[in-house]
Scaffold this motif. Sequence first.
Motif, mmCIF file in Angstrom:
data_model
loop_
_atom_site.group_PDB
_atom_site.id
_atom_site.type_symbol
_atom_site.label_atom_id
_atom_site.label_comp_id
_atom_site.label_asym_id
_atom_site.label_seq_id
_atom_site.Cartn_x
_atom_site.Cartn_y
_atom_site.Cartn_z
ATOM 1 N N SER A 21 52.712 71.876 -32.913
ATOM 2 C CA SER A 21 52.083 70.402 -33.069
ATOM 3 C C SER A 21 52.351 69.675 -31.974
ATOM 4 O O SER A 21 51.115 68.902 -31.755
ATOM 5 C CB SER A 21 53.262 69.818 -34.199
ATOM 6 O OG SER A 21 54.535 69.663 -33.565
ATOM 7 N N ALA A 22 53.113 70.050 -30.911
ATOM 8 C CA ALA A 22 52.961 69.085 -29.595
ATOM 9 C C ALA A 22 51.795 69.599 -28.841
ATOM 10 O O ALA A 22 51.150 68.741 -28.440
ATOM 11 C CB ALA A 22 54.025 69.358 -28.908
ATOM 12 N N SER A 26 48.799 66.550 -30.025
ATOM 13 C CA SER A 26 48.949 65.370 -29.182
ATOM 14 C C SER A 26 48.078 65.386 -27.769
ATOM 15 O O SER A 26 47.539 66.552 -27.666
ATOM 16 C CB SER A 26 50.371 65.570 -28.811
ATOM 17 O OG SER A 26 50.540 66.464 -27.670
ATOM 18 N N LYS A 27 47.799 64.130 -27.201
ATOM 19 C CA LYS A 27 47.083 64.308 -26.086
ATOM 20 C C LYS A 27 47.678 65.070 -24.869
ATOM 21 O O LYS A 27 46.767 65.614 -24.135
ATOM 22 C CB LYS A 27 46.716 62.773 -25.738
ATOM 23 C CG LYS A 27 45.918 61.963 -26.861
ATOM 24 C CD LYS A 27 45.537 60.592 -26.379
ATOM 25 C CE LYS A 27 44.907 59.923 -27.564
ATOM 26 N NZ LYS A 27 44.566 58.698 -27.165
ATOM 27 N N ASP A 28 48.774 64.998 -24.686
ATOM 28 C CA ASP A 28 49.386 65.413 -23.347
ATOM 29 C C ASP A 28 50.522 66.687 -23.484
ATOM 30 O O ASP A 28 51.195 67.052 -22.690
ATOM 31 C CB ASP A 28 49.929 64.317 -22.553
ATOM 32 C CG ASP A 28 51.264 63.572 -23.200
ATOM 33 O OD1 ASP A 28 51.633 63.900 -24.363
ATOM 34 O OD2 ASP A 28 51.789 62.778 -22.745
ATOM 35 N N THR A 30 53.371 66.146 -25.430
ATOM 36 C CA THR A 30 54.650 65.559 -25.655
ATOM 37 C C THR A 30 55.180 65.414 -27.238
ATOM 38 O O THR A 30 54.286 64.827 -27.755
ATOM 39 C CB THR A 30 54.679 64.051 -25.116
ATOM 40 O OG1 THR A 30 54.384 64.186 -23.885
ATOM 41 C CG2 THR A 30 56.286 63.501 -25.396
ATOM 42 N N ASP A 32 56.626 64.818 -30.682
ATOM 43 C CA ASP A 32 57.359 63.843 -31.485
ATOM 44 C C ASP A 32 57.672 64.197 -32.982
ATOM 45 O O ASP A 32 56.642 64.937 -33.341
ATOM 46 C CB ASP A 32 56.615 62.478 -31.272
ATOM 47 C CG ASP A 32 57.090 61.206 -32.029
ATOM 48 O OD1 ASP A 32 56.841 60.944 -33.411
ATOM 49 O OD2 ASP A 32 58.033 60.649 -31.335
ATOM 50 N N LEU A 35 54.505 64.378 -35.206
ATOM 51 C CA LEU A 35 53.251 65.400 -35.149
ATOM 52 C C LEU A 35 53.719 66.391 -36.090
ATOM 53 O O LEU A 35 52.630 67.259 -36.469
ATOM 54 C CB LEU A 35 53.286 66.129 -33.866
ATOM 55 C CG LEU A 35 53.039 65.041 -32.589
ATOM 56 C CD1 LEU A 35 53.295 65.568 -31.308
ATOM 57 C CD2 LEU A 35 51.603 64.659 -32.702
ATOM 58 N N LYS A 211 49.771 70.780 -20.522
ATOM 59 C CA LYS A 211 49.902 70.323 -21.531
ATOM 60 C C LYS A 211 51.063 71.306 -22.233
ATOM 61 O O LYS A 211 52.163 70.812 -22.668
ATOM 62 C CB LYS A 211 48.817 70.597 -22.441
ATOM 63 C CG LYS A 211 48.981 69.805 -23.797
ATOM 64 C CD LYS A 211 47.546 69.673 -24.689
ATOM 65 C CE LYS A 211 47.704 69.008 -25.862
ATOM 66 N NZ LYS A 211 46.235 69.075 -26.781
#
Length: 281
Positions: A21-22, A26-28, A30, A32, A35, A211
């Motif tokens: 999911s990260a 996510s954009k970078d 990271t 959370d 996600l 990433k």
Amino acid sequence: MIIWLASYPKSGNTLLRSMFSAYLFSKDGTFDFDLLKNIKNFPDFGVFKNLGLDTANENEVVKKYIYVQEQINKRDRNSIRLIKTHSALNDINGYPFTNLNNTLGAIYIVRDPRKVILSYANHGEISLEESLKRITQVGIIGGPKDPNNKSVIHVGSWASNYNSWKEFKKFNKYFLIKYEDLISNPEEVFIDVMKFIYKISNTKFKINKEKLKNVLKTTTFDYLKNLEKQKVFPEAIKSVDGKNITFFKYGKKNTGKDLPKYINSRLLETFECEMKELNYL
């Protein structure tokens, strides 16, 4: 098309989903907790209910497994959907869990049952004896009356769950991950499983190194444990008094070496074949 992230409960599915999911949502890179909602569970009580199915009728739910998967894939036949499940890959009352028309592949996460039994007991606040009973017998979890999981899930036993998903090996659509390898060498395992996904989807392999670096940094046990102190983990189960049970609790402290002798003997007696196959013995 669906790629299943399958496992017996307490085997590392959450960690792998966190990494996916990260990286994918996510954009970078990271991580959370929010996600995780991008990787749905199956069977999912809410999805079945939204499709107008009788969720109180377990046989009706099982009967509609394929139909619901067709609806999921119908949105975009060419897209890849990672979906988590703890179900064994067995026919239930004559109805299949899935088929090749809806499945692109299966990623199976397995964990030493000596660690599973401890994790099951700790997180479910049950005795080791009850945990032993659950993982050695073919059974189900969840149900409409379960506040933590309203979907009935036919998990089987630890061994039957693991063995059932090997069916996809016949079609070169199966990738096995040992939880222990994911912990000891997360970068190598994650890259290998991404290669598998690119291969079965007939796309050229590529990896965003920056990433991935952030994924690895924000999905360690210590990071997730600290994150749970700051935010509610959405999949935490509740205790009898209604309080959330800490999910990221023991990590590497769970070695599986401190089991009572009679429980350890029962596990080895029941799962000897599979444990030897997986080099746990």
